[in-house]
Design a protein around this motif. Structure first.
Motif, PDB file in Angstrom:
ATOM      1  N   ASN A 195       0.804  -1.209   0.000  1.00 40.46           N
ATOM      2  CA  ASN A 195       0.000   0.000   0.000  1.00 40.46           C
ATOM      3  C   ASN A 195       0.842   1.266   0.000  1.00 40.46           C
ATOM      4  O   ASN A 195       0.320   2.353   0.131  1.00 40.46           O
ATOM      5  CB  ASN A 195      -0.952   0.015   1.202  1.00 40.46           C
ATOM      6  CG  ASN A 195      -2.244  -0.674   0.892  1.00 40.46           C
ATOM      7  OD1 ASN A 195      -2.417  -1.172  -0.215  1.00 40.46           O
ATOM      8  ND2 ASN A 195      -3.154  -0.708   1.842  1.00 40.46           N
ATOM      9  N   SER A 196       2.144   1.120  -0.112  1.00 45.30           N
ATOM     10  CA  SER A 196       2.984   2.310  -0.172  1.00 45.30           C
ATOM     11  C   SER A 196       3.713   2.417  -1.496  1.00 45.30           C
ATOM     12  O   SER A 196       4.615   3.210  -1.649  1.00 45.30           O
ATOM     13  CB  SER A 196       4.012   2.272   0.968  1.00 45.30           C
ATOM     14  OG  SER A 196       4.853   1.151   0.814  1.00 45.30           O
ATOM     15  N   GLN A 200       2.180   9.801  -6.473  1.00 42.28           N
ATOM     16  CA  GLN A 200       1.219  10.786  -6.911  1.00 42.28           C
ATOM     17  C   GLN A 200       1.198  10.967  -8.421  1.00 42.28           C
ATOM     18  O   GLN A 200       0.257  11.533  -8.951  1.00 42.28           O
ATOM     19  CB  GLN A 200       1.527  12.142  -6.250  1.00 42.28           C
ATOM     20  CG  GLN A 200       1.454  12.110  -4.737  1.00 42.28           C
ATOM     21  CD  GLN A 200       0.046  11.842  -4.249  1.00 42.28           C
ATOM     22  OE1 GLN A 200      -0.902  12.190  -4.914  1.00 42.28           O
ATOM     23  NE2 GLN A 200      -0.089  11.209  -3.106  1.00 42.28           N
ATOM     24  N   CYS A 204       2.490   3.283  -9.987  1.00 47.78           N
ATOM     25  CA  CYS A 204       3.266   2.654  -8.923  1.00 47.78           C
ATOM     26  C   CYS A 204       4.743   2.610  -9.248  1.00 47.78           C
ATOM     27  O   CYS A 204       5.141   2.528 -10.396  1.00 47.78           O
ATOM     28  CB  CYS A 204       2.739   1.231  -8.717  1.00 47.78           C
ATOM     29  SG  CYS A 204       3.509   0.356  -7.380  1.00 47.78           S
ATOM     30  N   GLU A 315      -5.008   4.442  -3.476  1.00 51.36           N
ATOM     31  CA  GLU A 315      -4.122   5.576  -3.741  1.00 51.36           C
ATOM     32  C   GLU A 315      -4.812   6.599  -4.634  1.00 51.36           C
ATOM     33  O   GLU A 315      -4.708   7.811  -4.423  1.00 51.36           O
ATOM     34  CB  GLU A 315      -2.840   5.072  -4.416  1.00 51.36           C
ATOM     35  CG  GLU A 315      -1.877   6.162  -4.843  1.00 51.36           C
ATOM     36  CD  GLU A 315      -1.231   6.848  -3.651  1.00 51.36           C
ATOM     37  OE1 GLU A 315      -0.676   7.944  -3.839  1.00 51.36           O
ATOM     38  OE2 GLU A 315      -1.289   6.281  -2.535  1.00 51.36           O
TER      39      GLU A 315
END
Length: 724
Positions: A195-196, A200, A204, A315
């Motif tokens: 999840n990190s 932005q 990914c 995200e």
């Protein structure tokens, strides 16, 4: 039906009648028995063979099983409709429904053998189920609380798993596809948290050294070692691979081996396994990844794909304010001929086209395309839904034979002229496409993709500005979109794939929310199974978020139902639900239920007890159904002694001791993964199963034919029957 036993005593005669006339219940029991091995998280797959074509399909769901059976009886048709209704609404719970239909059919037949009136069976079972559904509400947990508990746990559920599977979980999204969006590269030996990994810029950031080693049903995926890593393989060169549960898997089966080529055989020999130690660090995941895991029932491939989808959408939701999980933004593409390790999630739309269409793509490399969306068929005869011809015009013949080809050529030229005049490069069509027009588009370097889902069209409409049209004659410059790009789909190792008759391509647009789960397998008969399992996992998470709550899994809910039924045997039942028991205004519906309440409630409980015992046997938590039933009775006794069965079940669930196998080779070394169930899907499966059984029961009870009809009608026991 002839009643030859009428010469015997009346009670014995009625017992014979009950045993012989409820053919529908017996048919339900027989049909449901075929799906016994499909129950629980560890299912035994079945091969369905088409006798006409000699082609076989691997199935592992009640829906595919029922579709493959020859259901000629009325009871079989009702069973099929019930399962299809559950599948259409929830996409999960069908195996539970099928099993309970069989278990409760047998239980009702046993009640009939004991001369229990039909009215008592219907009333008591209906109210018993309603009472249990209300009771188990105390075992519901909000999704927020469950996710918080799973994420705050200091020990991950799969602590005793290989680092290979950890990397598989964290790198499912194709590294090559996301290469355009990378901003920074992690260290070679670093594992990126799921999840990190989204940044932005759009998608990914992934480690270049990571691949997507989905350890599936007999598949073996290589692990690319980081530079400078001199670790030795623990199991290299063997026929055993490390999985999330650390069990041995067959890799040399001639049916399920994915090592059909020497290229993959060499990869297996170079397979490097790592055994990770138990992590004591708290989880940094604050998304829905662990909830997806808890609802996946141990399906590793589907779980990891779903976790990647959740991570991407979460995200995006944080940046755009959209929904955390939108099932409408997920589609699948099945690629036959590649190992399961190549399965991944790709942003954009991945689909299959013909080799002739794929040749057009080389003209589109890295070029923004003008895109057209068609909301219908692209054929000359297509008319939109609701189209009405003039009522005062009668068409005798649209085109004379001599002019037929000429008229078709005229339409074809007109359509091609429209497309070329507007400089259309890409056409996405919801329906079918005329073959001649398709060939003409290829000649003019126009890529046309047919059978595109409505959700896909909506996703491209939002990001390209294109407006769907029904007919090409409606096309205007303002209806066209821009910014789309098309490329040949590439595998995780960067190679473009040519699968023979069809070629996978990828349509992408900057900022598109659409995700494609690319599902791969080398076994043709297994492809449908993989897709079904993926969608089941997706819909479980979808329904959990819609409900906002989940049930405790692992048999906790069924165990509480059994405990509650024991208490109901000593309490008076409320009047039957009018929606469940139809008011026929007949004497047989007015029979007292107090005398038979205990017998019927035990029959209702027998269905859940059989359900738990079969699941325990299928998951190897019990060596036999006798051992499983002994374990169930042990828990029921401890729950009764505790005074609060729900509190006891909750405590055991949190400890991980509920129906835990004491003979497991890893019982002392593994953390038990907490599992959860959907609330609405489970309770609706119960209700549909019981409603079907009671419907067939009452239908059988109302239909009596034969020469003994008048004799039965004039007997003192005729109040039990309704004669049509």
């Amino acid at each position: 039906m002839l009643l030859n036993s009428w010469s015997c005593l009346l009670p014995m005669a009625f017992r014979d009648v009950n045993a012989r006339r409820h053919i529908g219940l017996q048919q339900l029991s027989s049909l449901a028995g075929a799906g016994r091995t499909l129950l629980g998280p560890i299912k035994s797959c079945k091969f369905i063979v088409d006798e006409s074509t000699n082609q076989s399909t691997l199935i592992c769901s009640a829906v595919r099983l029922i579709e493959s059976l020859d259901l000629t009886s009325a009871a079989g048709q009702l069973l099929n409709e019930t399962i299809q209704a559950q599948n259409k609404e929830f996409k999960t719970g069908m195996s539970t429904l099928l099993f309970l239909v069989g278990a409760w059919s047998n239980a009702v037949l046993e009640c009939l053998q004991q001369n229990v009136p039909v009215s008592a069976i219907v009333s008591v079972m209906s109210e018993g189920l309603n009472s249990c559904c209300e009771k188990v509400q105390c075992l519901q947990m909000s999704v927020h609380d469950v996710n918080k508990e799973l994420c705050s746990s200091r020990v991950r559920p799969h602590a005793f798993r290989s680092k290979t599977c950890q990397i598989a979980c964290d790198s499912l999204l194709n590294p090559q596809i996301f290469l355009d969006f990378q901003k920074e590269i992690s260290a070679p030996e670093e594992i990126v948290p799921i999840n990190s990994c989204f940044h932005q810029d759009e998608d990914c950031s992934f480690d270049k050294h990571l691949v997507s080693p989905l350890v599936g049903f007999g598949s073996v995926a290589p692990l690319v070692k980081p530079a400078g890593d001199k670790s030795m393989s623990l199991i290299a060169g063997s026929g055993v691979i490390a999985s999330s549960c650390n069990k041995k898997k067959l890799t040399h089966s001639r049916y399920f081996s994915t090592l059909g080529k020497s290229h993959f055989s060499s990869q297996q020999r170079d397979f490097q396994g790592y055994l990770s130690e138990q992590s004591a660090e708290p989880c940094q995941c604050h998304g829905l990844g662990h909830l997806a895991m808890a609802l996946s029932y141990g399906n590793q491939t589907s779980m990891k794909l779903l976790q990647s989808i959740v991570a991407y959408q979460q995200e995006r939701a944080e940046r755009c304010g959209s929904s955390q999980f939108n099932i409408a933004e997920v589609v699948t593409c099945c690629l036959l001929g590649l190992p399961e390790s190549y399965s991944h999630v790709s942003p954009g739309f991945v689909t299959l086209v013909s080799p002739e269409q794929a040749t057009v793509i080389k003209y589109f490399e890295d070029k923004p395309l003008r895109i057209l969306l068609m909301d219908g068929d692209l054929t000359e005869q297509y008319r939109h839904l609701g189209f009405s011809r003039p009522c005062n015009v009668r068409t005798i013949l649209e085109h004379p034979d001599l002019q037929e080809d000429r008229a078709g050529d005229l339409w074809l030229r007109n359509m091609l002229d429209i497309l070329t005049s507007f400089e259309v490069n890409l056409v996405l069509v919801k329906g079918n496409v005329c073959e001649n027009l398709l060939e003409g588009c290829i000649a003019n370097s126009i890529l046309v993709i047919s059978s595109v889902a409505r959700d896909v069209l909506c996703a491209f409409r939002e990001v390209t500005g294109a407006q769907p049209v029904t007919y090409l004659t409606q096309l205007k410059a303002s209806c066209l979109g821009s910014g789309a790009q098309v490329e040949l789909w590439k595998a995780s190792d960067g190679r473009a794939m040519d699968l023979g008759e069809l070629v996978p391509v990828r349509v992408k647009v900057q900022g598109i929310s659409l995700l494609t789960a690319v599902l791969t397998s080398t076994v043709a008969s297994k492809m449908q199974l993989i897709e079904d399992q993926f969608w089941t996992s997706v819909y479980r998470l979808h329904h959990a978020l819609n409900d906002g709550k989940v049930f405790l899994g692992g048999g906790a809910v069924e165990l509480l139902c059994l405990s509650h039924i024991q208490m109901l045997e000593d309490e008076p039942l409320q009047p039957a639900n009018k929606n469940t028991v139809k008011d026929f205004h007949n004497p047989w519906l007015a029979a007292s239920v107090s005398e038979y309440k205990s017998v019927v409630l035990q029959a209702l409980a027998r269905g859940w007890k059989q359900y738990l015992s079969v699941v325990m046997c299928n998951t190897a938590k019990a060596a036999s159904e006798l051992e499983a039933c002994t374990s169930i009775e042990h828990h029921l006794q401890k729950a009764a002694d505790c005074g609060s069965p729900s509190a006891y079940i909750l405590k055991e669930f949190r400890r991980g001791d509920l129906f835990r196998s004491g003979s497991s080779p890893f019982a002392d070394h593994t953390e038990i993964l907490k599992v959860y169930d959907n609330v609405t899907a489970k309770t609706e499966a119960w209700r549909r199963a019981l409603d079907l059984v009671l419907l067939v029961l009452q239908t059988d009870a109302e239909i009596i034919t034969g020469p003994k009809r008048n004799q039965l009608l004039n007997s003192h026991g005729s109040s039990e029957f309704m004669f049509l």
